[in-house]
Enzyme design. Sequence first.
Site, PDB file in Angstrom:
ATOM      1  N   SER A 130     -31.701   3.600  24.757  1.00 58.45           N
ATOM      2  CA  SER A 130     -31.407   5.004  25.050  1.00 58.45           C
ATOM      3  C   SER A 130     -29.912   5.214  25.251  1.00 58.45           C
ATOM      4  O   SER A 130     -29.204   4.317  25.741  1.00 58.45           O
ATOM      5  CB  SER A 130     -32.159   5.434  26.310  1.00 58.45           C
ATOM      6  OG  SER A 130     -31.716   6.703  26.762  1.00 58.45           O
ATOM      7  N   TYR A 155     -34.445   4.840  34.796  1.00 53.14           N
ATOM      8  CA  TYR A 155     -34.797   4.830  33.378  1.00 53.14           C
ATOM      9  C   TYR A 155     -33.723   4.117  32.571  1.00 53.14           C
ATOM     10  O   TYR A 155     -34.005   3.245  31.751  1.00 53.14           O
ATOM     11  CB  TYR A 155     -34.983   6.261  32.887  1.00 53.14           C
ATOM     12  CG  TYR A 155     -35.129   6.378  31.393  1.00 53.14           C
ATOM     13  CD1 TYR A 155     -36.266   5.925  30.744  1.00 53.14           C
ATOM     14  CD2 TYR A 155     -34.103   6.937  30.618  1.00 53.14           C
ATOM     15  CE1 TYR A 155     -36.396   6.027  29.359  1.00 53.14           C
ATOM     16  CE2 TYR A 155     -34.228   7.049  29.243  1.00 53.14           C
ATOM     17  CZ  TYR A 155     -35.371   6.587  28.623  1.00 53.14           C
ATOM     18  OH  TYR A 155     -35.496   6.685  27.256  1.00 53.14           O
TER      19      TYR A 155
END
Length: 334
Positions: A130, A155
């Site tokens: 990501s 995350y």
Amino acid sequence: MRVLVTGAAGFIGFHLTLALLERGNDVVGVDNLNDYYDPRLKRDRLDVIDSHERADAFTFLKEDIADRDAMAALFSEYSFDVVVNLAAQAGVRYSLENPNAYVDSNLVGFVNIIEGCRYSKVGHLVYASSSSVYGMNLKQPFRVGDRVDSPVSLYAATKKSNELMAHTYSHLFHIPTTGLRFFTVYGPYGRPDMAYYKFTRAIMNGDPIDVYNNGDMKRDFTYIDDIIEGVISVMDRVPRSEPNIMSGAEPPYKVYNIGNNNPVTLGSFIEAIEESCDRKAVKNYLPMQPGDVPSTFADIDELIDEIGFTPETTIQDGIGKFVEWYSQSERSVC
């Protein structure tokens, strides 16, 4: 060629599965169909796959990648040429509320997948990282070689951990691995928790939209078709060990940014939605949320040079396609 796609009922996994079927691959899809967002959308995606003319080349298994025994059984039953691991607990803000979901899926689940690749001699593991790994980096555009050791959300920390684990397995067991740092993916059948989906729904309903940091943010929005083309191009280019003067050889390990390479302001993004919806937004300005970053901007020179891939979809075209899909879907207010 048989491909395992984890998160096959998810946004990117769904589109990837369709593209792989189109090009003649056999696909085994795994998804636990959790309720992070409405599972009906995930089932809708599976229904679309089931209606494909090559649906008989698709096998779906409702399993959780965090289930070690289930993943061991999966890799024992099937032989895969390529594994694309897209299953993960998504969302920056939700990681503040439910951290264990991220540990289970993004860490434990990732280990289960890479262990399966190790013991079944998979030819190439491609996995989702990501743009969140860049945290509050001020230097832009973000380059893969930049330091990414200061994540600002759990995350992001789990995604960086995936890259570290992949490097370890590539080094120790010579498993070819490629990580893809996705930059704000959007498009039809997208995640309802994403801003563009929420904005479209609210604007069509005449409801106000929450605009964080007074709209003073930029994102490198990347249309789903570009993402899928990039993923498939990467799948077909397996990393090789490279000579290294110091260590003797570099492991078969790569990480790429996969973004549009053209960030737009949140204001311009909202304007594109307004134009496609032919309605004006009612804006509720709010401060920056914890875990958010002010700007993302992908340097994709390595992706272009080594893979030969360049995204092409403008924000106006991409948003137009999403709004058209949304307007025609069962959940539309039009």
